[in-house]
Write a protein that holds these residues in place. Sequence first.
Motif, PDB file in Angstrom:
ATOM      1  N   GLN A  78     -83.468  67.891   8.734  1.00 46.96           N
ATOM      2  CA  GLN A  78     -84.438  67.906   9.828  1.00 46.96           C
ATOM      3  C   GLN A  78     -83.958  67.136  11.058  1.00 46.96           C
ATOM      4  O   GLN A  78     -84.311  67.489  12.170  1.00 46.96           O
ATOM      5  N   ALA A  79     -83.211  66.101  10.866  1.00 48.39           N
ATOM      6  CA  ALA A  79     -82.711  65.302  11.993  1.00 48.39           C
ATOM      7  C   ALA A  79     -81.645  66.090  12.758  1.00 48.39           C
ATOM      8  O   ALA A  79     -81.046  67.026  12.233  1.00 48.39           O
ATOM      9  N   GLY A  80     -81.416  65.684  13.984  1.00 42.49           N
ATOM     10  CA  GLY A  80     -80.382  66.312  14.788  1.00 42.49           C
ATOM     11  C   GLY A  80     -78.999  65.967  14.262  1.00 42.49           C
ATOM     12  O   GLY A  80     -78.830  65.044  13.454  1.00 42.49           O
ATOM     13  N   PRO A  81     -77.973  66.679  14.712  1.00 39.96           N
ATOM     14  CA  PRO A  81     -76.601  66.416  14.249  1.00 39.96           C
ATOM     15  C   PRO A  81     -76.143  64.982  14.499  1.00 39.96           C
ATOM     16  O   PRO A  81     -75.322  64.445  13.766  1.00 39.96           O
ATOM     17  N   ASP A  82     -76.721  64.355  15.524  1.00 42.25           N
ATOM     18  CA  ASP A  82     -76.364  62.976  15.844  1.00 42.25           C
ATOM     19  C   ASP A  82     -77.230  61.962  15.093  1.00 42.25           C
ATOM     20  O   ASP A  82     -77.129  60.760  15.318  1.00 42.25           O
ATOM     21  N   GLY A  83     -78.106  62.466  14.201  1.00 38.63           N
ATOM     22  CA  GLY A  83     -78.986  61.587  13.436  1.00 38.63           C
ATOM     23  C   GLY A  83     -80.319  61.304  14.111  1.00 38.63           C
ATOM     24  O   GLY A  83     -81.154  60.611  13.547  1.00 38.63           O
ATOM     25  N   SER A  84     -80.512  61.853  15.304  1.00 35.25           N
ATOM     26  CA  SER A  84     -81.784  61.620  15.999  1.00 35.25           C
ATOM     27  C   SER A  84     -82.912  62.328  15.251  1.00 35.25           C
ATOM     28  O   SER A  84     -82.731  63.399  14.689  1.00 35.25           O
ATOM     29  N   LEU A  85     -84.072  61.699  15.255  1.00 36.21           N
ATOM     30  CA  LEU A  85     -85.223  62.257  14.560  1.00 36.21           C
ATOM     31  C   LEU A  85     -85.730  63.503  15.270  1.00 36.21           C
ATOM     32  O   LEU A  85     -85.685  63.577  16.501  1.00 36.21           O
ATOM     33  N   ASN A  86     -86.233  64.469  14.491  1.00 36.50           N
ATOM     34  CA  ASN A  86     -86.846  65.627  15.131  1.00 36.50           C
ATOM     35  C   ASN A  86     -88.248  65.238  15.604  1.00 36.50           C
ATOM     36  O   ASN A  86     -88.708  64.112  15.396  1.00 36.50           O
ATOM     37  N   THR A  87     -88.940  66.136  16.244  1.00 35.66           N
ATOM     38  CA  THR A  87     -90.248  65.846  16.833  1.00 35.66           C
ATOM     39  C   THR A  87     -91.240  65.335  15.796  1.00 35.66           C
ATOM     40  O   THR A  87     -91.983  64.374  16.048  1.00 35.66           O
ATOM     41  N   ILE A  88     -91.278  65.957  14.643  1.00 35.11           N
ATOM     42  CA  ILE A  88     -92.233  65.562  13.606  1.00 35.11           C
ATOM     43  C   ILE A  88     -91.867  64.187  13.062  1.00 35.11           C
ATOM     44  O   ILE A  88     -92.731  63.311  12.927  1.00 35.11           O
ATOM     45  N   GLN A  89     -90.610  63.972  12.754  1.00 36.98           N
ATOM     46  CA  GLN A  89     -90.178  62.664  12.244  1.00 36.98           C
ATOM     47  C   GLN A  89     -90.491  61.561  13.254  1.00 36.98           C
ATOM     48  O   GLN A  89     -90.968  60.489  12.884  1.00 36.98           O
ATOM     49  N   GLN A  90     -90.225  61.834  14.530  1.00 39.05           N
ATOM     50  CA  GLN A  90     -90.492  60.839  15.565  1.00 39.05           C
ATOM     51  C   GLN A  90     -91.981  60.548  15.668  1.00 39.05           C
ATOM     52  O   GLN A  90     -92.396  59.400  15.825  1.00 39.05           O
TER      53      GLN A  90
END
Length: 161
Positions: A78-90
Amino acid sequence: MAQVKMTVNGQAASGDVEGRTLLSSFLRDQLGLTGTHVGCDTSQCGACVVHVNGEAVKSCTMLAMEADGADVATIEGQAGPDGSLNTIQQAFQDHHGLQCGFCTPGMVMSAAALLKENPKPSEAEIRDYLEGNICRCTGYHNIVKAIMAASGQDVGAIAAE
């Protein structure tokens, strides 16, 4: 033993499994994707929710062999390739939609399925959709707020429990 092949989080994956191997066990034990939690083994808690061919399923009640050839998405994807959280995770982080975190992967995966089906669900629709996910810590209020926020809706109108 039989070999299963599937795409997991966009990557080819395969392994040898016994006929009784659950998808949750295959993901955790053979692929090392331990974000898929197992809390009950009876399809009651929802901690093991993953997406199989775009549909939310409880992986503790699906055999790995049933997912042969399927496209499987887990919380790790679910996280982006760079490890950033997706909208729901955030949104879960921003609105304190987790405490111990055990149910969170299943909640996030269920929320993603809900928002795919219904991009602007009401509070009642969110609560109804999450009926198969158990959280023993939060009382669901902040989880509902997080899902509302992830859908771009105002969370100020959610009544406190």
